[in-house]
Design a protein around this motif. Structure first.
Motif, short mmCIF file in Angstrom:
data_model
loop_
_atom_site.label_atom_id
_atom_site.label_comp_id
_atom_site.label_asym_id
_atom_site.label_seq_id
_atom_site.Cartn_x
_atom_site.Cartn_y
_atom_site.Cartn_z
N UNK A 252 -21.44 17.59 -17.27
CA UNK A 252 -21.02 18.41 -16.14
C UNK A 252 -20.27 17.60 -15.09
N UNK A 253 -20.37 16.28 -15.13
CA UNK A 253 -19.76 15.45 -14.08
C UNK A 253 -18.62 14.57 -14.57
N UNK A 254 -18.56 14.27 -15.86
CA UNK A 254 -17.50 13.39 -16.37
C UNK A 254 -16.09 13.98 -16.21
N UNK A 255 -15.87 15.27 -16.44
CA UNK A 255 -14.50 15.78 -16.32
C UNK A 255 -13.89 15.57 -14.95
N UNK A 256 -14.71 15.63 -13.89
CA UNK A 256 -14.17 15.43 -12.54
C UNK A 256 -13.69 13.99 -12.35
N UNK A 257 -14.35 13.05 -13.00
CA UNK A 257 -13.89 11.66 -12.94
C UNK A 257 -12.55 11.52 -13.64
N UNK A 258 -12.42 12.18 -14.80
CA UNK A 258 -11.13 12.17 -15.48
C UNK A 258 -10.04 12.80 -14.63
N UNK A 259 -10.39 13.87 -13.92
CA UNK A 259 -9.41 14.53 -13.06
C UNK A 259 -8.95 13.62 -11.93
N UNK A 260 -9.86 12.80 -11.40
CA UNK A 260 -9.48 11.85 -10.35
C UNK A 260 -8.45 10.86 -10.87
N UNK A 261 -8.61 10.42 -12.11
CA UNK A 261 -7.63 9.50 -12.70
C UNK A 261 -6.26 10.16 -12.82
N UNK A 262 -6.24 11.43 -13.20
CA UNK A 262 -4.95 12.13 -13.30
C UNK A 262 -4.34 12.36 -11.92
N UNK A 264 -4.66 10.36 -9.42
CA UNK A 264 -4.08 9.07 -9.07
C UNK A 264 -2.77 8.82 -9.79
N UNK A 265 -2.70 9.22 -11.05
CA UNK A 265 -1.47 9.02 -11.82
C UNK A 265 -0.31 9.84 -11.24
N UNK A 266 -0.63 11.01 -10.73
CA UNK A 266 0.41 11.87 -10.16
C UNK A 266 0.83 11.40 -8.77
N UNK A 267 0.01 10.57 -8.12
CA UNK A 267 0.28 10.15 -6.75
C UNK A 267 0.85 8.73 -6.69
N UNK A 268 1.35 8.23 -7.80
CA UNK A 268 1.99 6.91 -7.80
C UNK A 268 3.29 6.97 -7.01
N UNK A 269 3.68 5.83 -6.47
CA UNK A 269 4.89 5.81 -5.65
C UNK A 269 5.62 4.48 -5.83
N UNK A 270 6.90 4.55 -6.06
CA UNK A 270 7.78 3.40 -6.11
C UNK A 270 7.21 2.31 -7.05
N UNK A 271 7.14 1.06 -6.57
CA UNK A 271 6.70 -0.03 -7.46
C UNK A 271 5.21 -0.37 -7.34
N UNK A 272 4.50 0.21 -6.37
CA UNK A 272 3.07 -0.07 -6.24
C UNK A 272 2.42 1.04 -5.44
N UNK A 273 1.35 1.60 -5.97
CA UNK A 273 0.69 2.72 -5.31
C UNK A 273 -0.11 2.26 -4.09
N UNK A 274 -0.16 3.14 -3.10
CA UNK A 274 -0.83 2.83 -1.84
C UNK A 274 -2.15 3.60 -1.73
#
Length: 314
Positions: A252-262, A264-274
């Motif tokens: 019941x809790x693992x999928x939300x952790x996976x969603x956090x990773x996604x 983060x992947x969508x919120x990358x910016x330029x050459x290094x994420x902030x």
């Protein structure tokens, strides 16, 4: 390591512990210079050297390594993200191997249950309601397929080194070769390697959760029971399906952790994420440890599971 907030966490041992993280970062720096470096005491981080000050643990670790090896030119050409990402990949590779071992135990336990109880007939149920008769073997086949596929997907994961330098323009195959990792272009802001690992760990927990949910339903109806079970603080007659409950908790809790990773992947910016990069570390740590615990508990659950043919027939 133990965690009162996550009963069973001790099963994950040193997987993604602070000690393992430091050792993995030192392994990366060692591979880069081609010399085995001394691993500092974990207690030193957070003492004289504060990980918060630099925003990532590698910046805190480097002064300790340089003090221990003053004759070496450490870290030259790399950036913090190269070391942290590669260290995380090393830890995830180790974690995946542990999850696979527990899943293999679980599959073997299902095989044993099929050999002993596969022909037992019970109600097939759809939308939780009685439908048509099926065999225990039929239901177990679904468990086995999910657990086996999860193990195969973990085995198929690729483990890339990160070696891009300050802005991702560096490419040096020596680091990957020395660590037994894949040599790929820098993925500083391309986080599919991380989300792929996360997705596969979540899928493994999903497979375990399916088993747990069926065991919980079967226990309620008397068709199944846990071999060990757990008691109640107020009702000594109870035989609670504790392992199934704890595995369901993970599912019941693992999928939300996976969603956090996604996210983060969508919120990358330029050459290094902030911040998006920084959000991955603890998320992956939790997900890896919880996958190890869930797989271990599922294997134990299946190895001790009892099938009650009389109740199934009734």
């Amino acid at each position: 390591m133990s965690d009162l907030f996550w009963p069973g966490d001790h099963r994950a041992g040193e997987v993604c512990s602070d000690r393992a993280f430091v050792a993995a970062m030192v392994a990366v720096e060692s591979a880069w210079v081609g010399v085995e470096l001394t691993v500092p005491e974990v207690a030193a981080l957070g003492g004289d050297v504060d990980p918060e000050a630099g925003g990532n643990p590698l910046i805190a670790l480097l002064p300790l390594l340089r003090a221990a090896h003053p004759h070496l030119e450490l870290h030259t050409g790399l950036t913090s993200q190269d070391v942290v990402d590669t260290a995380v990949v090393l830890m995830m590779r180790d974690a995946a191997a542990v999850v696979r071992r527990h899943l293999a135990r679980a599959v073997a336990a299902v095989d044993d249950l099929v050999s002993r109880h596969g022909d037992v007939v019970l109600d097939g149920r759809t939308l939780t309601q009685p439908a048509l008769p099926v065999t225990v073997g039929h239901r177990l086949a679904g468990w086995q397929r999910g657990l086996s596929e999860a193990g195969e997907e973990l085995s198929a994961l690729r483990w890339p080194a990160q070696c891009g330098g300050p802005v991702g323009t560096l490419r040096d195959a020596r680091l990957a070769e020395r660590l037994g990792l894949d040599d790929v272009p820098a993925w500083h802001t391309h986080r599919r390697p991380v989300t792929r690992i996360g997705d596969t760990l979540v899928a493994a927990v999903d497979a375990c959760g399916h088993v747990a949910r069926d065991v919980l339903e079967g226990s309620r109806l008397g068709e199944l029971s846990e071999g060990r079970g757990g008691g109640s603080s107020s009702m000594p007659h109870k035989h609670n399906p504790v392992l199934a409950v704890l595995v369901r908790r993970a599912a019941l809790t693992a999928p939300q952790l996976g969603a956090t990773l996604h996210l983060g992947a969508a919120d990358q910016v330029e050459e290094r994420a902030d911040g998006a990069w920084h959000a991955e570390w603890d998320t992956l740590r939790l997900l890896a440890r919880r996958a190890v615990v869930a797989a271990a508990q599922t294997a134990d659950l299946l190895e001790g599971l009892r099938v009650h043919p009389g109740e199934a027939a009734r």
